[in-house]
Design a protein around this motif. Structure first.
Motif, PDB file in Angstrom:
ATOM      1  N   THR A 167     -84.549  -7.123  89.558  1.00 42.36           N
ATOM      2  CA  THR A 167     -84.132  -8.423  89.008  1.00 42.36           C
ATOM      3  C   THR A 167     -84.328  -9.526  90.044  1.00 42.36           C
ATOM      4  O   THR A 167     -83.932 -10.660  89.822  1.00 42.36           O
ATOM      5  CB  THR A 167     -82.659  -8.389  88.565  1.00 42.36           C
ATOM      6  OG1 THR A 167     -81.851  -7.917  89.645  1.00 42.36           O
ATOM      7  CG2 THR A 167     -82.479  -7.487  87.359  1.00 42.36           C
TER       8      THR A 167
ATOM      9  N   LYS B 116     -89.083 -12.432  82.560  1.00 41.36           N
ATOM     10  CA  LYS B 116     -87.908 -12.459  83.444  1.00 41.36           C
ATOM     11  C   LYS B 116     -86.624 -12.320  82.642  1.00 41.36           C
ATOM     12  O   LYS B 116     -85.711 -11.566  83.020  1.00 41.36           O
ATOM     13  CB  LYS B 116     -87.885 -13.772  84.236  1.00 41.36           C
ATOM     14  CG  LYS B 116     -89.000 -13.903  85.260  1.00 41.36           C
ATOM     15  CD  LYS B 116     -88.924 -15.263  85.948  1.00 41.36           C
ATOM     16  CE  LYS B 116     -90.070 -15.475  86.906  1.00 41.36           C
ATOM     17  NZ  LYS B 116     -90.009 -16.813  87.550  1.00 41.36           N
TER      18      LYS B 116
ATOM     19  N   ALA C 272     -84.290  -9.013  82.806  1.00 37.63           N
ATOM     20  CA  ALA C 272     -82.929  -9.171  83.331  1.00 37.63           C
ATOM     21  C   ALA C 272     -81.911  -8.565  82.366  1.00 37.63           C
ATOM     22  O   ALA C 272     -80.953  -7.899  82.794  1.00 37.63           O
ATOM     23  CB  ALA C 272     -82.634 -10.651  83.568  1.00 37.63           C
TER      24      ALA C 272
ATOM     25  N   LYS D  19     -82.228  -4.755  82.643  1.00 37.91           N
ATOM     26  CA  LYS D  19     -81.621  -4.289  83.888  1.00 37.91           C
ATOM     27  C   LYS D  19     -80.110  -4.364  83.824  1.00 37.91           C
ATOM     28  O   LYS D  19     -79.401  -3.446  84.281  1.00 37.91           O
ATOM     29  CB  LYS D  19     -82.141  -5.154  85.045  1.00 37.91           C
ATOM     30  CG  LYS D  19     -81.496  -4.862  86.394  1.00 37.91           C
ATOM     31  CD  LYS D  19     -81.814  -3.485  86.894  1.00 37.91           C
ATOM     32  CE  LYS D  19     -81.257  -3.285  88.301  1.00 37.91           C
ATOM     33  NZ  LYS D  19     -81.522  -1.924  88.812  1.00 37.91           N
ATOM     34  N   ASN D  20     -79.587  -5.430  83.231  1.00 42.36           N
ATOM     35  CA  ASN D  20     -78.131  -5.586  83.131  1.00 42.36           C
ATOM     36  C   ASN D  20     -77.505  -4.465  82.293  1.00 42.36           C
ATOM     37  O   ASN D  20     -76.483  -3.875  82.686  1.00 42.36           O
ATOM     38  CB  ASN D  20     -77.809  -6.943  82.517  1.00 42.36           C
ATOM     39  CG  ASN D  20     -76.316  -7.160  82.368  1.00 42.36           C
ATOM     40  OD1 ASN D  20     -75.584  -7.260  83.347  1.00 42.36           O
ATOM     41  ND2 ASN D  20     -75.844  -7.221  81.123  1.00 42.36           N
TER      42      ASN D  20
END
Length: 319
Positions: free
Chosen positions: A64, A117, A121, A124-125
């Motif tokens: 990230t 992006k 993100a 990934k979160n």
């Protein structure tokens, strides 16, 4: 000098002047600017490759931190602005359509990079909070009996979700979907205190699946943009144009050399003939003087104004 000789010199001089103009016109291209434009296209290709590499690194290592990607994108945007400046003064070496297409594809890349992006993100979160959600669930389940099936199912789902997030296949494994659906149905068959935990895990599992699809789709579109091929073709156009100019210059240089040699040869030939004629006239003059000196009569020559130009010896004695 005979008129024919003068005419030859003038014609040769005219050809030389015309050839010089053509030669200078063929050299009018700015070689420094040409090198700068070629270097610009090379930079675009290189930075674009670095952006693609960084996209893949972020995608499959689930970073990230977008610092490197942002740095490369910023450099690419700078080159993008330079390409736009080229369109303000169209270059005869390239097709404007190709350059405009390249600029448009770069614009698309910048927008899709921002979408990447965001989606990455979110992915990934969701993957980051999964272990915490699982830990919270297990703590809650410790207060209940017969929860081994739920724990086993969530652990298996968590493992499959991680594996799925790292694959490049958009097809979702049927077993994974079945596990997610099972988790959804479990919400309605467990204790009401456990259901919210399962619901949150279910929502994050769906988020991972959806965002992983979006991330893969964006990455695929980014990599499919024909920026590499366009910049390569533009480089070929520039190089070919410059080579043509150099070939024309060489042709004009050869013609200029030949005409210069012809002019010098003609001039040298005329000068030699003039020198020879001058020598012959001088010789005839000397013979005439000897003859005049030898005559027994007095001879006097004058110009148009009556001024004496020559007296032979007899005339000198008489005067």
């Amino acid at each position: 000098m005979k008129p024919i000789h003068l005419k030859t010199i003038l014609i040769a001089s005219g050809f030389i002047v015309v050839t010089c103009v053509l030669f200078l016109n063929s050299k009018s291209t700015n070689l420094q600017q040409f090198r700068q434009e070629i270097q610009l296209l090379r930079d675009v290709r290189l930075i674009n490759a670095l952006v693609n590499q960084e996209l893949l690194t972020i995608r499959y290592q689930l970073f990230t931190n977008f610092d490197s990607l942002s740095e490369y994108t910023s450099k690419l945007k700078s080159k993008h602005r330079s390409l736009i400046e080229l369109t303000a003064s169209p270059h005869q070496a390239i097709e404007t359509g190709k350059l405009n297409n390249l600029i448009q594809y770069l614009n698309d890349k910048f927008h899709m990079a921002d979408d990447f992006k965001t989606a990455n993100a979110l992915l990934k979160n969701s993957l980051t909070v999964f272990p915490n959600l699982n830990s919270d669930l297990q703590l809650k389940l410790a207060n209940f009996d017969n929860t081994e099936l739920i724990i086993s199912h969530v652990d298996s789902l968590l493992r499959d979700i991680y594996l799925y997030s790292l694959t490049n296949d958009d097809h979702v494994d049927d077993q994974l979907l079945e596990k997610v659906e099972t988790l959804e149905s479990l919400q309605f068959s467990v204790d009401p205190e456990i259901a919210p935990y399962l619901h949150v895990i279910y929502k994050h599992a769906k988020t991972v699946i959806d965002n992983r699809r979006e991330v893969n789709s964006v990455v695929s579109e980014l990599l499919d943009l024909p920026i590499e091929s366009l910049t390569y073709n533009l480089q070929k156009d520039y190089t070919s144009h410059n080579e043509n100019i150099m070939e024309q210059s060489n042709i004009y240089r050869i013609i200029l050399f030949i005409l210069s040699v012809m002019l010098l040869s003609t001039t040298a030939y005329i000068l030699i003939k003039l020198k020879r004629k001058t020598h012959e006239l001088e010789h005839e003059k000397n013979r005439a003087l000897v003859t005049l000196h030898s005559i027994g009569d007095g001879i006097i020559t004058t110009d148009a104004n009556g001024i004496v130009q020559y007296l032979n010896p007899i005339a000198e004695q008489l005067t």
